[in-house]
Each structure stands twice: as structure tokens, then as C-alpha cells.
Design a protein around this motif. Structure first.
Motif, PDB file in Angstrom:
ATOM      1  N   LEU A 275      95.371 -12.406  19.750  1.00  0.00           N
ATOM      2  CA  LEU A 275      95.094 -11.096  20.329  1.00  0.00           C
ATOM      3  C   LEU A 275      93.745 -11.125  21.045  1.00  0.00           C
ATOM      4  O   LEU A 275      92.722 -11.433  20.425  1.00  0.00           O
ATOM      5  N   PRO A 276      93.727 -10.791  22.337  1.00  0.00           N
ATOM      6  CA  PRO A 276      92.443 -10.715  23.042  1.00  0.00           C
ATOM      7  C   PRO A 276      91.610  -9.571  22.475  1.00  0.00           C
ATOM      8  O   PRO A 276      92.151  -8.553  22.019  1.00  0.00           O
ATOM      9  N   LEU A 277      90.310  -9.726  22.508  1.00  0.00           N
ATOM     10  CA  LEU A 277      89.426  -8.723  21.916  1.00  0.00           C
ATOM     11  C   LEU A 277      89.529  -7.361  22.596  1.00  0.00           C
ATOM     12  O   LEU A 277      89.280  -6.343  21.964  1.00  0.00           O
ATOM     13  N   ASN A 278      89.930  -7.320  23.876  1.00  0.00           N
ATOM     14  CA  ASN A 278      90.048  -6.026  24.555  1.00  0.00           C
ATOM     15  C   ASN A 278      91.299  -5.256  24.133  1.00  0.00           C
ATOM     16  O   ASN A 278      91.532  -4.150  24.609  1.00  0.00           O
ATOM     17  N   HIS A 279      92.084  -5.818  23.222  1.00  0.00           N
ATOM     18  CA  HIS A 279      93.250  -5.121  22.668  1.00  0.00           C
ATOM     19  C   HIS A 279      93.083  -4.846  21.178  1.00  0.00           C
ATOM     20  O   HIS A 279      94.031  -4.451  20.500  1.00  0.00           O
ATOM     21  N   ILE A 280      91.870  -5.057  20.650  1.00  0.00           N
ATOM     22  CA  ILE A 280      91.582  -4.858  19.225  1.00  0.00           C
ATOM     23  C   ILE A 280      90.458  -3.843  19.079  1.00  0.00           C
ATOM     24  O   ILE A 280      89.459  -3.916  19.789  1.00  0.00           O
ATOM     25  N   TYR A 281      90.624  -2.926  18.142  1.00  0.00           N
ATOM     26  CA  TYR A 281      89.626  -1.877  17.916  1.00  0.00           C
ATOM     27  C   TYR A 281      89.449  -1.681  16.420  1.00  0.00           C
ATOM     28  O   TYR A 281      90.390  -1.845  15.653  1.00  0.00           O
ATOM     29  N   ARG A 282      88.258  -1.284  16.019  1.00  0.00           N
ATOM     30  CA  ARG A 282      88.047  -0.902  14.625  1.00  0.00           C
ATOM     31  C   ARG A 282      88.719   0.445  14.423  1.00  0.00           C
ATOM     32  O   ARG A 282      88.542   1.360  15.209  1.00  0.00           O
ATOM     33  N   THR A 283      89.470   0.575  13.376  1.00  0.00           N
ATOM     34  CA  THR A 283      90.142   1.836  13.109  1.00  0.00           C
ATOM     35  C   THR A 283      89.148   2.832  12.510  1.00  0.00           C
ATOM     36  O   THR A 283      88.250   2.450  11.779  1.00  0.00           O
ATOM     37  N   ALA A 284      89.318   4.082  12.856  1.00  0.00           N
ATOM     38  CA  ALA A 284      88.430   5.127  12.337  1.00  0.00           C
ATOM     39  C   ALA A 284      88.802   5.511  10.910  1.00  0.00           C
ATOM     40  O   ALA A 284      87.990   6.049  10.175  1.00  0.00           O
ATOM     41  N   VAL A 285      90.015   5.209  10.498  1.00  0.00           N
ATOM     42  CA  VAL A 285      90.515   5.613   9.180  1.00  0.00           C
ATOM     43  C   VAL A 285      90.066   4.675   8.073  1.00  0.00           C
ATOM     44  O   VAL A 285      89.719   5.104   6.984  1.00  0.00           O
ATOM     45  N   ASP A 286      90.053   3.371   8.357  1.00  0.00           N
ATOM     46  CA  ASP A 286      89.761   2.375   7.330  1.00  0.00           C
ATOM     47  C   ASP A 286      88.810   1.342   7.913  1.00  0.00           C
ATOM     48  O   ASP A 286      89.190   0.579   8.792  1.00  0.00           O
ATOM     49  N   GLU A 287      87.586   1.279   7.431  1.00  0.00           N
ATOM     50  CA  GLU A 287      86.586   0.377   8.007  1.00  0.00           C
ATOM     51  C   GLU A 287      86.938  -1.093   7.814  1.00  0.00           C
ATOM     52  O   GLU A 287      86.353  -1.966   8.444  1.00  0.00           O
ATOM     53  N   ASP A 288      87.897  -1.392   6.972  1.00  0.00           N
ATOM     54  CA  ASP A 288      88.310  -2.773   6.739  1.00  0.00           C
ATOM     55  C   ASP A 288      89.602  -3.130   7.473  1.00  0.00           C
ATOM     56  O   ASP A 288      90.254  -4.119   7.139  1.00  0.00           O
ATOM     57  N   ALA A 289      89.981  -2.338   8.463  1.00  0.00           N
ATOM     58  CA  ALA A 289      91.224  -2.568   9.201  1.00  0.00           C
ATOM     59  C   ALA A 289      90.956  -2.515  10.705  1.00  0.00           C
ATOM     60  O   ALA A 289      89.879  -2.128  11.139  1.00  0.00           O
ATOM     61  N   PHE A 290      91.963  -2.908  11.466  1.00  0.00           N
ATOM     62  CA  PHE A 290      91.873  -2.918  12.919  1.00  0.00           C
ATOM     63  C   PHE A 290      93.089  -2.240  13.523  1.00  0.00           C
ATOM     64  O   PHE A 290      94.166  -2.243  12.939  1.00  0.00           O
ATOM     65  N   ASP A 291      92.894  -1.677  14.713  1.00  0.00           N
ATOM     66  CA  ASP A 291      93.980  -1.111  15.512  1.00  0.00           C
ATOM     67  C   ASP A 291      94.172  -1.994  16.737  1.00  0.00           C
ATOM     68  O   ASP A 291      93.249  -2.656  17.196  1.00  0.00           O
ATOM     69  N   THR A 292      95.377  -1.961  17.275  1.00  0.00           N
ATOM     70  CA  THR A 292      95.665  -2.598  18.551  1.00  0.00           C
ATOM     71  C   THR A 292      96.498  -1.643  19.385  1.00  0.00           C
ATOM     72  O   THR A 292      97.230  -0.809  18.842  1.00  0.00           O
ATOM     73  N   ASP A 293      96.378  -1.760  20.708  1.00  0.00           N
ATOM     74  CA  ASP A 293      97.203  -0.949  21.595  1.00  0.00           C
ATOM     75  C   ASP A 293      98.511  -1.663  21.925  1.00  0.00           C
ATOM     76  O   ASP A 293      99.331  -1.149  22.666  1.00  0.00           O
ATOM     77  N   LEU A 294      98.722  -2.823  21.345  1.00  0.00           N
ATOM     78  CA  LEU A 294      99.959  -3.574  21.561  1.00  0.00           C
ATOM     79  C   LEU A 294     100.992  -3.165  20.511  1.00  0.00           C
ATOM     80  O   LEU A 294     100.676  -3.054  19.329  1.00  0.00           O
ATOM     81  N   THR A 295     102.214  -2.957  20.952  1.00  0.00           N
ATOM     82  CA  THR A 295     103.294  -2.593  20.036  1.00  0.00           C
ATOM     83  C   THR A 295     103.878  -3.841  19.398  1.00  0.00           C
ATOM     84  O   THR A 295     103.620  -4.969  19.842  1.00  0.00           O
ATOM     85  N   THR A 296     104.701  -3.651  18.396  1.00  0.00           N
ATOM     86  CA  THR A 296     105.390  -4.777  17.761  1.00  0.00           C
ATOM     87  C   THR A 296     106.225  -5.530  18.786  1.00  0.00           C
ATOM     88  O   THR A 296     106.234  -6.761  18.805  1.00  0.00           O
ATOM     89  N   ALA A 297     106.916  -4.796  19.653  1.00  0.00           N
ATOM     90  CA  ALA A 297     107.738  -5.437  20.686  1.00  0.00           C
ATOM     91  C   ALA A 297     106.869  -6.274  21.632  1.00  0.00           C
ATOM     92  O   ALA A 297     107.265  -7.372  22.041  1.00  0.00           O
ATOM     93  N   GLU A 298     105.695  -5.784  21.964  1.00  0.00           N
ATOM     94  CA  GLU A 298     104.796  -6.537  22.845  1.00  0.00           C
ATOM     95  C   GLU A 298     104.236  -7.767  22.137  1.00  0.00           C
ATOM     96  O   GLU A 298     104.098  -8.827  22.755  1.00  0.00           O
ATOM     97  N   LEU A 299     103.947  -7.651  20.861  1.00  0.00           N
ATOM     98  CA  LEU A 299     103.490  -8.817  20.101  1.00  0.00           C
ATOM     99  C   LEU A 299     104.581  -9.880  20.039  1.00  0.00           C
ATOM    100  O   LEU A 299     104.304 -11.082  20.094  1.00  0.00           O
TER     101      LEU A 299
END
Length: 142
Positions: A62-86
Motif C-alpha cells: 500500500l502506498p503511503l498516500n492511501h494510508i491514514y491514521r484512523t481517528a477512532v483507534d490510534e493503533d489502527a489505520f484507514d485506507t481509501d482503497l476498497t477490498t475489491a481494489e486491494l
């Protein structure tokens, strides 16, 4: 060319947080995987990609421009890529880092997969949105 590697089995000191194992959430906030590793540049220490385990023994980069720190859980990450895109991304294996040629080939294949996603998003935007005087859905004043 820079030499790239992964952390693999490297163990950090107890006072250093390791992101490997962190949950990865998709755009709909469902868990779609976990962070399995990090691809970094040996010369600079710069992280280039995160490697996600998306299940069924499959890992993708995953490129870093598609990864974000989630606001809900400081130990998790969000991505704008869907399962189908992965699923469209080429599977990542450590052996692609064994030679410059295999890395270049893999990275180009990876980029091509994401370029197709980006082109499709631009097409969708042009088909469904217009600017007049502000951007809104075609056929709507909102």
C-alpha cells in the motif's frame, strides 16, 4: 538505485511501538486486513510502502498516500482503497526485493494497477459531476 527491504522478523525494543499487526480499515470502516510489514529504503530509512495482509495468505503493498491514521483507534489505520481494489493489486512477496530488476518490474506492475483505479475515478467524476459555478452532481442543483 536504492536498496529496499522489509522489517521481516526484526524486533523493536520494548519502548518502541511496532505498527505490524495493526488493523486496517476500508472506506466503509470495515476491517479489511492488518499491517504485516514495512518496505523501507536502507540508505535513508524512509518508509516507502506498508504491506497489508488482506487474508487468505495474500499480502499487498500500500502506498503511503492511501494510508491514514484512523481517528477512532490510534493503533489502527484507514485506507481509501476498497477490498475489491486491494484484490486488483499484485500480491507482494519478499522475493521481489532480491534484485533491482524484480523490484522495478513489481513496482511498475503495482503502479499500473493503481493508475487504472485513478483513471476510473476520474472517468466516474466526469460522468457524474459538473462545475457550474461549484461542483455538484449532474442533473442536480446540490
Amino acid at each position: 538505485m536504492s536498496h529496499y527491504s522489509t522489517l521481516q522478523d526484526y524486533q523493536f525494543d520494548a519502548d518502541v511501538k511496532d505498527i505490524r499487526g495493526a488493523a486496517l480499515y476500508g472506506p466503509d470502516q470495515s476491517k479489511i486486513g492488518k499491517i504485516a510489514d514495512v518496505v523501507f529504503d536502507h540508505d535513508t530509512g524512509t518508509i516507502r510502502y506498508l504491506v497489508a495482509d488482506v487474508g487468505h495468505g495474500r499480502r499487498v503493498m500500500l502506498p503511503l498516500n492511501h494510508i491514514y491514521r484512523t481517528a477512532v483507534d490510534e493503533d489502527a489505520f484507514d485506507t481509501d482503497l476498497t477490498t475489491a481494489e486491494l484484490d486488483q493489486l499484485p500480491a507482494f512477496e519478499d522475493k521481489v526485493l532480491d534484485s533491482d530488476q524484480s523490484w522495478k518490474s513489481y513496482e511498475q506492475l503495482h503502479r499500473s494497477s493503481l493508475e487504472e483505479r485513478d483513471k476510473a475515478a476520474i472517468r466516474e467524476e466526469k460522468e457524474n459531476w459538473e462545475e457550474d459555478p461549484v461542483m455538484h452532481r449532474k442533473g442536480s442543483d446540490r
